[in-house]
Scaffold this active site. Sequence first.
Site, PDB file in Angstrom:
ATOM      1  N   THR A 173      33.660 -48.209 -46.632  1.00 51.09           N
ATOM      2  CA  THR A 173      34.485 -48.994 -45.698  1.00 51.09           C
ATOM      3  C   THR A 173      33.631 -49.612 -44.582  1.00 51.09           C
ATOM      4  OG1 THR A 173      36.540 -47.819 -46.138  1.00 51.09           O
ATOM      5  CG2 THR A 173      36.319 -48.797 -43.953  1.00 51.09           C
TER       6      THR A 173
ATOM      7  N   LYS B  79      41.083 -25.516 -29.403  1.00 56.70           N
ATOM      8  CA  LYS B  79      39.798 -25.114 -30.010  1.00 56.70           C
ATOM      9  C   LYS B  79      38.676 -25.981 -29.447  1.00 56.70           C
ATOM     10  CE  LYS B  79      42.406 -23.052 -33.246  1.00 56.70           C
ATOM     11  NZ  LYS B  79      42.858 -21.697 -32.953  1.00 56.70           N
TER      12      LYS B  79
ATOM     13  N   SER C 286      36.669 -43.204 -39.320  1.00 54.48           N
ATOM     14  CA  SER C 286      36.342 -43.076 -37.898  1.00 54.48           C
ATOM     15  C   SER C 286      36.028 -41.658 -37.418  1.00 54.48           C
ATOM     16  CB  SER C 286      37.520 -43.611 -37.074  1.00 54.48           C
ATOM     17  OG  SER C 286      38.636 -42.751 -37.214  1.00 54.48           O
TER      18      SER C 286
ATOM     19  N   THR D 137      31.245 -48.714 -31.592  1.00 54.74           N
ATOM     20  CA  THR D 137      31.312 -47.489 -30.789  1.00 54.74           C
ATOM     21  C   THR D 137      30.024 -47.273 -29.999  1.00 54.74           C
ATOM     22  OG1 THR D 137      31.361 -45.077 -31.008  1.00 54.74           O
ATOM     23  CG2 THR D 137      30.562 -46.277 -32.900  1.00 54.74           C
ATOM     24  N   ASP D 138      30.144 -46.529 -28.914  1.00 51.57           N
ATOM     25  CA  ASP D 138      28.941 -46.157 -28.148  1.00 51.57           C
ATOM     26  C   ASP D 138      28.062 -45.171 -28.912  1.00 51.57           C
ATOM     27  OD1 ASP D 138      30.613 -43.917 -27.919  1.00 51.57           O
ATOM     28  OD2 ASP D 138      30.602 -43.881 -25.720  1.00 51.57           O
ATOM     29  N   GLU D 139      28.607 -44.556 -29.973  1.00 49.91           N
ATOM     30  CA  GLU D 139      27.831 -43.549 -30.712  1.00 49.91           C
ATOM     31  C   GLU D 139      26.618 -44.142 -31.418  1.00 49.91           C
ATOM     32  OE1 GLU D 139      29.974 -40.781 -33.094  1.00 49.91           O
ATOM     33  OE2 GLU D 139      31.697 -40.810 -31.770  1.00 49.91           O
TER      34      GLU D 139
ATOM     35  N   LYS E 291      28.367 -47.061 -38.629  1.00 49.94           N
ATOM     36  CA  LYS E 291      28.807 -48.037 -37.610  1.00 49.94           C
ATOM     37  C   LYS E 291      27.605 -48.843 -37.112  1.00 49.94           C
ATOM     38  CE  LYS E 291      32.329 -48.706 -36.090  1.00 49.94           C
ATOM     39  NZ  LYS E 291      33.461 -49.574 -36.563  1.00 49.94           N
TER      40      LYS E 291
ATOM     41  N   TYR F 276      28.884 -40.948 -39.770  1.00 54.05           N
ATOM     42  CA  TYR F 276      29.814 -41.935 -39.190  1.00 54.05           C
ATOM     43  C   TYR F 276      29.068 -42.938 -38.314  1.00 54.05           C
ATOM     44  CZ  TYR F 276      32.852 -43.932 -35.628  1.00 54.05           C
ATOM     45  OH  TYR F 276      33.455 -44.813 -34.754  1.00 54.05           O
TER      46      TYR F 276
HETATM   47  P1  NAD Z   1      41.562 -44.675 -37.122  1.00 54.70           P
HETATM   48  O1  NAD Z   1      40.897 -43.788 -38.118  1.00 54.70           O
HETATM   49  O2  NAD Z   1      42.695 -44.156 -36.312  1.00 54.70           O
HETATM   50  O3  NAD Z   1      42.114 -45.977 -37.876  1.00 54.70           O
HETATM   51  C1  NAD Z   1      41.389 -46.647 -38.874  1.00 54.70           C
HETATM   52  C2  NAD Z   1      42.350 -47.575 -39.624  1.00 54.70           C
HETATM   53  O4  NAD Z   1      41.593 -48.299 -40.608  1.00 54.70           O
HETATM   54  C3  NAD Z   1      43.460 -46.832 -40.373  1.00 54.70           C
HETATM   55  O5  NAD Z   1      44.696 -47.475 -40.169  1.00 54.70           O
HETATM   56  C4  NAD Z   1      43.029 -46.921 -41.833  1.00 54.70           C
HETATM   57  O6  NAD Z   1      44.130 -46.933 -42.740  1.00 54.70           O
HETATM   58  C5  NAD Z   1      42.282 -48.244 -41.839  1.00 54.70           C
HETATM   59  N1  NAD Z   1      41.293 -48.318 -42.928  1.00 54.70           N
HETATM   60  C6  NAD Z   1      40.330 -47.399 -43.226  1.00 54.70           C
HETATM   61  N2  NAD Z   1      39.616 -47.814 -44.293  1.00 54.70           N
HETATM   62  C7  NAD Z   1      40.113 -49.023 -44.638  1.00 54.70           C
HETATM   63  C8  NAD Z   1      39.778 -49.952 -45.654  1.00 54.70           C
HETATM   64  N3  NAD Z   1      38.776 -49.726 -46.508  1.00 54.70           N
HETATM   65  N4  NAD Z   1      40.488 -51.103 -45.722  1.00 54.70           N
HETATM   66  C9  NAD Z   1      41.511 -51.348 -44.863  1.00 54.70           C
HETATM   67  N5  NAD Z   1      41.878 -50.501 -43.898  1.00 54.70           N
HETATM   68  C10 NAD Z   1      41.188 -49.349 -43.782  1.00 54.70           C
HETATM   69  O7  NAD Z   1      40.399 -45.217 -36.215  1.00 54.70           O
HETATM   70  P2  NAD Z   1      40.388 -45.602 -34.662  1.00 54.70           P
HETATM   71  O8  NAD Z   1      40.061 -44.413 -33.873  1.00 54.70           O
HETATM   72  O9  NAD Z   1      41.589 -46.399 -34.352  1.00 54.70           O
HETATM   73  O10 NAD Z   1      39.098 -46.568 -34.632  1.00 54.70           O
HETATM   74  C11 NAD Z   1      39.241 -47.956 -34.866  1.00 54.70           C
HETATM   75  C12 NAD Z   1      37.917 -48.622 -34.666  1.00 54.70           C
HETATM   76  O11 NAD Z   1      37.454 -48.417 -33.353  1.00 54.70           O
HETATM   77  C13 NAD Z   1      36.811 -48.103 -35.596  1.00 54.70           C
HETATM   78  O12 NAD Z   1      36.022 -49.200 -36.009  1.00 54.70           O
HETATM   79  C14 NAD Z   1      36.032 -47.163 -34.709  1.00 54.70           C
HETATM   80  O13 NAD Z   1      34.678 -47.082 -35.144  1.00 54.70           O
HETATM   81  C15 NAD Z   1      36.146 -47.853 -33.376  1.00 54.70           C
HETATM   82  N6  NAD Z   1      36.017 -46.993 -32.193  1.00 54.70           N
HETATM   83  C16 NAD Z   1      36.804 -45.892 -32.054  1.00 54.70           C
HETATM   84  C17 NAD Z   1      36.733 -45.125 -30.893  1.00 54.70           C
HETATM   85  C18 NAD Z   1      37.637 -43.913 -30.684  1.00 54.70           C
HETATM   86  O14 NAD Z   1      37.531 -43.263 -29.644  1.00 54.70           O
HETATM   87  N7  NAD Z   1      38.547 -43.574 -31.585  1.00 54.70           N
HETATM   88  C19 NAD Z   1      35.837 -45.490 -29.900  1.00 54.70           C
HETATM   89  C20 NAD Z   1      35.033 -46.620 -30.063  1.00 54.70           C
HETATM   90  C21 NAD Z   1      35.148 -47.368 -31.220  1.00 54.70           C
HETATM   91  O1  TDX Z   2      38.920 -29.574 -32.079  1.00 55.78           O
HETATM   92  C1  TDX Z   2      37.989 -30.161 -31.522  1.00 55.78           C
HETATM   93  N1  TDX Z   2      37.284 -29.531 -30.539  1.00 55.78           N
HETATM   94  C2  TDX Z   2      36.249 -30.108 -29.885  1.00 55.78           C
HETATM   95  O2  TDX Z   2      35.642 -29.477 -28.995  1.00 55.78           O
HETATM   96  C3  TDX Z   2      37.611 -31.526 -31.862  1.00 55.78           C
HETATM   97  C4  TDX Z   2      38.366 -32.265 -32.935  1.00 55.78           C
HETATM   98  C5  TDX Z   2      36.575 -32.103 -31.157  1.00 55.78           C
HETATM   99  N2  TDX Z   2      35.899 -31.428 -30.218  1.00 55.78           N
HETATM  100  C6  TDX Z   2      34.827 -32.105 -29.446  1.00 55.78           C
HETATM  101  C7  TDX Z   2      33.826 -32.888 -30.253  1.00 55.78           C
HETATM  102  C8  TDX Z   2      33.454 -34.004 -29.300  1.00 55.78           C
HETATM  103  O3  TDX Z   2      32.453 -33.566 -28.387  1.00 55.78           O
HETATM  104  O4  TDX Z   2      35.503 -33.073 -28.637  1.00 55.78           O
HETATM  105  C9  TDX Z   2      34.726 -34.265 -28.506  1.00 55.78           C
HETATM  106  C10 TDX Z   2      35.533 -35.447 -29.031  1.00 55.78           C
HETATM  107  O5  TDX Z   2      35.665 -35.273 -30.437  1.00 55.78           O
HETATM  108  P1  TDX Z   2      36.360 -36.386 -31.364  1.00 55.78           P
HETATM  109  O6  TDX Z   2      37.752 -36.641 -30.898  1.00 55.78           O
HETATM  110  O7  TDX Z   2      36.138 -35.995 -32.783  1.00 55.78           O
HETATM  111  O8  TDX Z   2      35.536 -37.710 -30.962  1.00 55.78           O
HETATM  112  P2  TDX Z   2      33.987 -38.110 -31.057  1.00 55.78           P
HETATM  113  O9  TDX Z   2      33.267 -37.342 -32.107  1.00 55.78           O
HETATM  114  O10 TDX Z   2      33.425 -38.099 -29.659  1.00 55.78           O
HETATM  115  O11 TDX Z   2      34.145 -39.628 -31.593  1.00 55.78           O
HETATM  116  C11 TDX Z   2      35.201 -40.480 -31.057  1.00 55.78           C
HETATM  117  O12 TDX Z   2      34.680 -41.393 -30.131  1.00 55.78           O
HETATM  118  C12 TDX Z   2      33.813 -42.374 -30.614  1.00 55.78           C
HETATM  119  C13 TDX Z   2      35.883 -41.226 -32.202  1.00 55.78           C
HETATM  120  O13 TDX Z   2      36.403 -40.290 -33.140  1.00 55.78           O
HETATM  121  C14 TDX Z   2      34.934 -42.192 -32.858  1.00 55.78           C
HETATM  122  O14 TDX Z   2      35.624 -42.963 -33.849  1.00 55.78           O
HETATM  123  C15 TDX Z   2      34.391 -43.115 -31.801  1.00 55.78           C
HETATM  124  O15 TDX Z   2      33.416 -43.941 -32.365  1.00 55.78           O
END
Ligand code: NAD
Ligand code: TDX
Length: 332
Positions: free
Chosen positions: A97, A203, A82, A121-123, A152, A148
Amino acid sequence: MGNLLVTGGAGFIGSNFVHHVVEHTDHHVTVLDALTYAGNRESLAGLPSERVDLVVGNITDAPLVDELFGRADAVVHYAAESHNDNSLHDPRPFLDTNIVGTYTLLEAARKHDTRFHHISTDEVYGDLELDDPDRFTENTPYNPSSPYSSTKAGSDLLVRAWVRSFGVRATISNCSNNYGPYQHVEKFIPRQITNVIRGVRPKLYGAGENVRDWIHADDHSSAVLTILDQGRIGDTYLIGADGEKSNKDVVELILELMGEPADAYEHVTDRAGHDLRYAIDSTKLRTELGWTPSYGDFESGLTATIAWYRDNEAWWAPTKDGVEAFYATKGQ
Ligand code: NAD
Ligand code: TDX
């Protein structure tokens, strides 16, 4: 009451979803999670064992996936690699994955005719100019930027193809940036909160003008349950809570809420290909399915999140030094 299989349920958003399901429904949950560096069984600690099982395994393991789909009434697929920064360093696990893993699950859904909800994701839509009056909708063309987001996007397209070609009963949701408890310290908000707790300056990549559209993970969970219950098969729903903020504003707010001067951060090397702005128009989800977010106020959600990281240092401390050592090699 049904049996829900939740992939990635030991990760950030997946574990928030499992907590939400236990609290708000009668479903039984089986979590399938490989416990990669991003998964943590402690994120499921305290949940009743008669409601939640954890199977440690990989979503690319077809025999295991087949067995688990045979026992599931519905599947919610969160498992993914992710983190954008990791995908710039080593893209391969993202293909394994996000692409092969999703393919493996879709084949099982096809065989067992299992209701399948795919988390995305919106990305996948790329980025917007800061002054663009439009936001992403379900009709925005795909235009992903990073390894990434391109994997997705690929996984979303596989789901659409399995719906159309094989009649798989799937829905897709694309959500904006989540915040809340149990988020890995590699991500923006927890990294800065835990830096301040450790006495290190936050940072900011580049100038910090990049905008993200923040939603609390618990609101993401309620939206997913709504789509699982009422979503139209084959449809995509965008999930967002009108939470646009620049990274600079978020860092300043974290510092202020933690009792530090608002300018006590530093600028570091920018992310390669850094998307400028994401913004979600969630009108379809709100009008067709009647969903609304509960965490209207970002500042109070952030205050609660800061308190969670202060209270749960044992959860994040083991990963903090390794994450910072990785960023240091990138000048970040
Ligand atoms: P995360 O990295 O915190 O968690 C991912 C989980 O998936 C972990 O528990 C990891 O062990 C498990 N995993 C990874 N590879 C695997 C595999 N091959 N088999 C089984 N398990 C596996 O991620 P997150 O931030 O919780 O994101 C979860 C989902 O939501 C993702 O699909 C991500 O694209 C989506 N998403 C995240 C955000 C965000 O802001 N974090 C926003 C929109 C969508
Ligand atoms: O130390 C930092 N400083 C900083 O300025 C980090 C780690 C990030 N950033 C910036 C990068 C991005 O503009 O902050 C913003 C958010 O960064 P992330 O937390 O890495 O998120 P982003 O890249 O926006 O992606 C997240 O949202 C969409 C999730 O990680 C993805 O899994 C999801 O799909």
